[in-house]
Enzyme design. Sequence first.
Site, PDB file in Angstrom:
ATOM      1  N   GLN A 222      12.346  -2.173   0.941  1.00  0.00           N
ATOM      2  CA  GLN A 222      10.899  -2.676   1.664  1.00  0.00           C
ATOM      3  C   GLN A 222      11.565  -4.725   1.881  1.00  0.00           C
ATOM      4  OE1 GLN A 222       8.675  -1.629   2.524  1.00  0.00           O
ATOM      5  NE2 GLN A 222       9.179   0.099   1.135  1.00  0.00           N
TER       6      GLN A 222
ATOM      7  N   TRP B 161       8.826  -3.494   4.830  1.00  0.00           N
ATOM      8  CA  TRP B 161       7.032  -4.486   4.123  1.00  0.00           C
ATOM      9  C   TRP B 161       7.232  -5.996   3.823  1.00  0.00           C
ATOM     10  CZ3 TRP B 161       4.315  -5.808  -0.737  1.00  0.00           C
ATOM     11  CH2 TRP B 161       3.412  -5.775  -0.588  1.00  0.00           C
TER      12      TRP B 161
ATOM     13  N   LYS C 124      20.345   9.879  -7.245  1.00  0.00           N
ATOM     14  CA  LYS C 124      18.370   9.587  -7.127  1.00  0.00           C
ATOM     15  C   LYS C 124      17.623  11.178  -7.234  1.00  0.00           C
ATOM     16  CE  LYS C 124      16.316   8.300  -3.124  1.00  0.00           C
ATOM     17  NZ  LYS C 124      16.905   8.464  -1.006  1.00  0.00           N
TER      18      LYS C 124
ATOM     19  N   TRP D  83       4.669   0.479  10.363  1.00  0.00           N
ATOM     20  CA  TRP D  83       4.765  -0.872   9.804  1.00  0.00           C
ATOM     21  C   TRP D  83       4.103  -2.149   9.656  1.00  0.00           C
ATOM     22  CZ3 TRP D  83       7.324  -0.979   5.108  1.00  0.00           C
ATOM     23  CH2 TRP D  83       8.196   0.525   4.807  1.00  0.00           C
TER      24      TRP D  83
ATOM     25  N   LYS E 106      13.569  16.728  -5.231  1.00  0.00           N
ATOM     26  CA  LYS E 106      13.522  18.125  -5.399  1.00  0.00           C
ATOM     27  C   LYS E 106      14.288  19.061  -5.536  1.00  0.00           C
ATOM     28  CE  LYS E 106       8.421  17.171  -4.764  1.00  0.00           C
ATOM     29  NZ  LYS E 106       7.303  17.689  -3.122  1.00  0.00           N
TER      30      LYS E 106
ATOM     31  N   ASP F 295      -1.782   2.927   2.713  1.00  0.00           N
ATOM     32  CA  ASP F 295      -1.530   2.533   4.500  1.00  0.00           C
ATOM     33  C   ASP F 295      -1.663   4.590   4.054  1.00  0.00           C
ATOM     34  OD1 ASP F 295      -0.420   2.113   5.719  1.00  0.00           O
ATOM     35  OD2 ASP F 295       2.022   1.874   5.026  1.00  0.00           O
TER      36      ASP F 295
ATOM     37  N   PRO G 186       0.620  -1.315  -0.061  1.00  0.00           N
ATOM     38  CA  PRO G 186       0.072  -0.166   0.445  1.00  0.00           C
ATOM     39  C   PRO G 186       0.697   1.041  -0.057  1.00  0.00           C
ATOM     40  CG  PRO G 186       0.442  -0.951   2.353  1.00  0.00           C
ATOM     41  CD  PRO G 186       0.295  -2.122   1.266  1.00  0.00           C
TER      42      PRO G 186
END
Length: 932
Positions: A554, A558, A591, A510, A594, A86, A47
């Site tokens: 993850q 997750w 990476k 989590w 902004k 989530d 999610p």
Amino acid sequence: MFSEVKTLKSFAEIDNEILPYWEKNKIFKKTLAKNKGGKSFVFYEGPPTANGMPHLGHILPRVFKDLFPRYKTMQGYNCIRKGGWDTQGLPVELEVEKELGFSGKSQIEKYGVIAFNKKCRESVFKYVEKWNMLTQRIGYWLDLDDPYVTMDKNYIESVWWVIKTLYDKKLIIKDYKVLPYCARCETPLSSHELAQGYKETKDASVYVKFKVKNQDKTYFLAWTTTPWTLPGNVALAVSATASYVKVSVKDEFYILAKGRLSVLDDEYTIIETFKGSNLVGIKYQPPFDYIKYDVPAHFVTSADFVTMEDGTGIVHTAVMYGVDDFELGSKIGLPKKHAVDLSGKFIADITPYAGMYVKKADKFIIEDLAKMGSLYKTEEITHDYPFCWRCDSPLLYYALESYFVKTTALKEEIIKENQKTNWYPKHLKNGRMGEWLSNMVDWSISRSRFWGTPIPIWVCAKCNQEKCLGSYQELPDKTIDPHRPYIDEIKFKCKCGGEMARVPYVLDCWFDSGAMPFAQYHFPFENKQVCFSRNKELFESQYPADFICEAIDQTRGWFYTLMVLGTLITGKNSYKTVLTTGHGLDEKGRKMSKSVGNVVDPFEALDKYGADIIRWNFFSGASLGNNFRTGMANFEEVRRQFFNILWNSFNYFVTYFNISGFKEAEIKQIKDSDLSILDKWIVSRIESVTNEVTKYLDKYDALNATKSIEGFVINDLSTWYIRRSRGNHTKSIYRVLYFVFKRLSIIMAPLAPFISEKIYQVLGGDAESVHLENWPRVNENYQDEKLEEEMRLARVFVEQIHAKRHEAGIKLRQPLAKAIIKGNNLKISLEIIKIIGEELNVKKIEVKQASKESIELDTVITKELELEGQFRDFIRSIQELRKSSNVAYDQIVAVTYEDTVGNREVVEKYKDEICKQALLSKLIPNESFKIL
């Protein structure tokens, strides 16, 4: 006739045509219904949190999550694709704090928990429309009509059931430990959250002098990288077995490990050598003595964690701010008293720095140490330091109470389940994940926050008896909102007569996402919202997942929480197969950020290039687990090097078929008797490619699946078959091309769903959509490995002879008399030899047996050969004239040509052939080439 295939300004034009078609005809729902009741392929959606704008990096795992359910559905599996959101936890709270201009928990409490949580509830779906739009726009088929939502009451009740189940198994405990702690958020973090926030940073390290009591000018020399912990010093630790020395430096004496004498900047003389055990029990005067302790402190002790790798071999110990320190303090009875409050500021007792944030105090502490004569030296070090994964504040190691899941109690079972799990890439099983599990610690699950699943444990203020709830049936008010502060108002009477109040914690978010296999279906409670009589049946049919996919970070997020909760509750992991992607980087390998200004707007990219190109870029850009360079330059390369070639090849087929006069029904079936050797080869190749793509996708290998298709389209279909077939517009060629493009549309459908649908619709496929087709089985009658190898070898010889032409400076349009191919046991059919000759513009190809492969080329150009070469140049000139004059390829025209001796000779010999090939009504001598 087929519908027109136009030249595209952007492949997004196809998306804009196909998306409404899917929506109008409910194609996704029809694919779900197609295999209902059949064998399940279970997919879990990880999610996202929708309170931030989606970016290009979010597309990366989502296209992989779309690919394999599409593929398995075409193979006949029933694949439910339930979406999820989530919606709770620290990430949401921080977004709201930013919106409100808050900087800490005290401002939230002043604002009011009811009002704050109301803002959190609104925030989580702030950008849901953009997320849904992105999901639809990239062709990610996901059921968003009935998603699971972690803040929903039913979801929370299932999470409570998970907690209660673990509690009853004595796998949830309360303990007092040193934990990674964010003072900005005022809450601890779990070990897997900690793993996501390390950064390389520069800090000051200090060598501090601790005055030995009753010894004049004698100091223990200790080293620390956290000067702020010095006001909390309670002991010094040494290695009992290591050698230590007392040295004379100028007019002072220092005690440190013999193996660490290199840290001294001054000349020294060793006065005495002894074992660390000789130092145990010696008392010293700490540089800061603001806290008074009621148990012994400020003496030397021994500890196993002291090493000789850095520092001085003497470790400053602040029990409340280090895991090793705390365990040592608990073992030998050192005082446990905080010098720092929960907001990360020094308490009032530490008078010079009272109310000051500890990391800011470092500078002043170092200055004061120097003034007191307690500083030997300071150095800047570069090391990995943990930061909060959400607010980016530096973390402290801080002793506090927390609830833990005792993952270590079933550590071996969890490790065994990991061994049963299929990891892609494979090295993660025993590498990143395996190493993580081998160093597993108990999972801290309590968070001192507001917007999250409340931990359903009530504690008696009088006797400390605990009560853990596992359902709303146990509440006096079953309709209450389970969130704070409403749930906190519920009290219970204890057996002792005291009052039980809920513990003031919410769950680690989590835990919410790790509980989704149970909570997404409100298991084990009745759920009349789903289309099954009991959700128990639905849960059991959907556990464990056959496939999950997210980015590699993850592994400790997750993926870990799913594995832990699944194993602790059911005895087996929540998923059988996990696919991990890397991260999307910009064209320079940086990476996306902004602040750097290199973030690519996903909708801008989709509008410019279309979803298929972006999907293909991710599938073909890197092997699993590695980072992907992505951006407009990469998408342009994919468009130019593959999609343009595919589309132009298809355009060629449709265009020439439409003017051929044949009917669609005539070309929808291959007739074996009509096939040339070239036809049989390309049909065999598409069957082989189908086989390759199937094998690769069965192994979750999108990279090689796309490379197999690319190689076929670029090298076999376009460069060889279509080019070799130009001008030979027979019915059999159209039958073959129809077969090839239809097959391509089917095997590309999970990878590039839009262009596949477009090709399929133009061809008038049998189903309503290519995505309702069954995955093709290879027709072994059409596969001819011997022919494919023979053609491969022929193309190798062609390349070699082309190279010899180039060396001799002879252009391809100039015919040559002969080429000789030599090799050991060469067997090349006459039909292939003919193809080689036509490709090379060589009149005769001889094949001779020899021990070594070699090529000979007759480069003698006779007058007749020269004239034929001029004829080919003549044809080319007319074709270029047509193009520059914008004359349609099928329009018959009259042409004048330059009346030279050479041109007259060409026209005299080849006039009829020129008019036939160039579609001319007249060929008239004049001053230059011109269309009349």
